[in-house]
Design a protein around this motif. Structure first.
Motif: not given
Length: 460
Positions: A156, A250, A430, A442
């Motif tokens: 995140n 991510k 995700w 996340g």
């Protein structure tokens, strides 16, 4: 944010867990006033539905939590976790007839429902706390929740605060916490120590590429985890469109997943020798960026034609896997947010994995089902090997045609490994929408299944 159970022995209100199909029978055993209250509230015991029970003084005397039907439970993992957010502040104790596996799911889900990424903004968290139900290993579930929270926090955090430097800091902090040995190879030292593809991918960034290496444990089987640590992926000279670049913070989700799993392993004190390898880079654009049709020579000696600079994750993993394979560990696992093709095939919730070892595959499938961490075996389909052979070099990092993209990426990685127990996860990392125990953002995938299967496969 609390990811722990209420202290043992704490005074707690009852939380009755009731199936929708068994609601009528359950109600028939309750006092008449309580029956009237629950019916008047329109409570149907839908999955995650909560009905507070009033006490004589007006304060809650307990609550009923709906478990839905078998069909609704099959469509929603951690469905009971919503109670943590819907119940008022206080301490609660489950009154249930759940199976051991369902009880563990409910307890872990309650902990994970409490996760909030609050680094940049204060977010309200559940104030209801749960007494650890009898029959679960509370310390183990708390360790799992903490490892999952680490994974989520790392994913995140935006690349401005989670570049290769910061990922290294998180890696070293974890090593220090558990007394693990660690080392880092940075910048041009990667070339000197024969990690040319890690260097090639990360050299265009102002933040130097590096290889992070951690060792923990002195006895038992050797388990090596390799995680893709691309802290941001522009696509390189084959630059991504803005719509595709939006979630690229991510792209280090594989690194985050193996660090979360490593924390679980170390916190639980599993008897094994753990090694964690993370190639940490940023795929950026500059005058020294790798170019389409460049040919790189890998650590293993295989040559790779670069036909898309946006297929960089497999390059950094290849050098790290070659290093890991030199020790011939008892189990070698890579985790990476590697291909969009995996999402097209299986969607965001189901993590594909590849292995040639049927025992590993069966153990993973069984473990994943038990701990509600869904995975799906995909094939190392050897006939597709020709798709990753460009002719001008040993390997092609981005085969043309678009077919079987996740499989060809996995086959590419397998070329750098001799270990027959090698297992590769092509995760998404995700959560696109709000779900019980999984806030948007996340998320870990595959780590809990791996943790559960380790005792059988690694011979612990």
């Amino acid at each position: 944010m609390s990811l722990a159970f209420a202290p043992a022995g704490a005074a707690a209100l009852p939380l009755y867990i009731v199936d929708a199909d068994g609601l009528a029978d359950w109600l028939s055993d309750r006092p008449a006033a309580e029956q009237a209250w629950i019916k008047g509230a329109g409570f149907e015991a839908k999955l995650g539905e909560v009905c507070l029970l009033p006490g004589a003084d007006g304060a809650p005397a307990g609550a009923v939590l709906g478990r839905g039907t078998a069909q609704t439970r099959a469509r929603s993992r951690f469905g009971l976790a919503r109670a943590a957010s819907r119940l008022p502040a206080g301490t609660w104790a489950m009154v249930h007839d759940l199976s051991p596996d369902d009880l563990e799911e409910a307890a872990l889900g309650w902990l994970l429902e409490g996760y909030r990424f609050d680094r940049y903004a204060k977010l309200p968290a559940p104030k209801a706390r749960l007494v650890a139900p009898d029959g679960i290993d509370a310390a183990r579930l708390e360790a799992i929740a903490a490892g999952e929270a680490l994974t989520r926090d790392l994913i995140n955090t935006p690349a401005s605060d989670m570049g290769p430097d910061e990922l290294e800091e998180a890696f070293l902090a974890l090593a220090r916490r558990f007394g693990a040995q660690s080392s880092v190879i940075r910048g041009d030292d990667l070339l000197a120590q024969n990690f040319p593809m890690i260097h090639a991918v990360g050299r265009a960034s102002a933040r130097a590429p590096r290889l992070l290496d951690m060792r923990w444990g002195h006895e038992g089987p050797m388990v090596t985890l390799v995680g893709k640590g691309v802290c941001f992926d522009t696509g390189g000279l084959d630059i991504k469109p803005s719509a595709s670049m939006g979630l690229m913070k991510k792209d280090m989700g594989g690194a985050a997943a193996v660090l979360g799993l490593a924390q679980m392993i170390m916190a639980l004190g599993l008897r094994l020798r753990l090694r964690v390898l993370i190639p940490a880079v940023e795929n950026a654009i500059a005058g020294n960026a790798m170019r389409p049709q460049d040919i790189l020579t890998s650590r293993k000696g295989l040559t790779v034609e670069i036909n898309n600079t946006d297929a960089e994750g497999r390059l950094v993993l290849a050098d790290a896997l070659a290093l890991a394979d030199e020790e011939d560990p008892d189990l070698l696992v890579s985790m990476a947010t590697l291909t969009g093709a995996a999402r097209v095939a299986l969607g965001p919730d189901l993590a594909p994995f590849y292995t040639d070892d049927d025992d590993v595959a069966q153990a993973l499938g069984t473990a994943a089902a038990r701990v509600r961490d869904p995975v799906w075996r995909m094939p190392f389909w050897t006939p597709y090997e020709t798709m990753i052979e460009p002719g001008i070099a040993d390997l092609d990092n981005a085969p043309k045609g678009g077919f079987a993209g996740s499989i060809t990426a996995a086959l590419f990685l397998r070329r750098f490994v001799r270990n027959p127990r090698y297992t590769h996860f092509d995760i998404y990392g995700w959560q696109p929408s709000d779900a019980p125990a999984r806030a948007p953002g996340g998320v870990g995938q595959g780590a809990r299944a791996l943790l559960e299967m380790l005792p059988k496969v690694a011979g612990l």
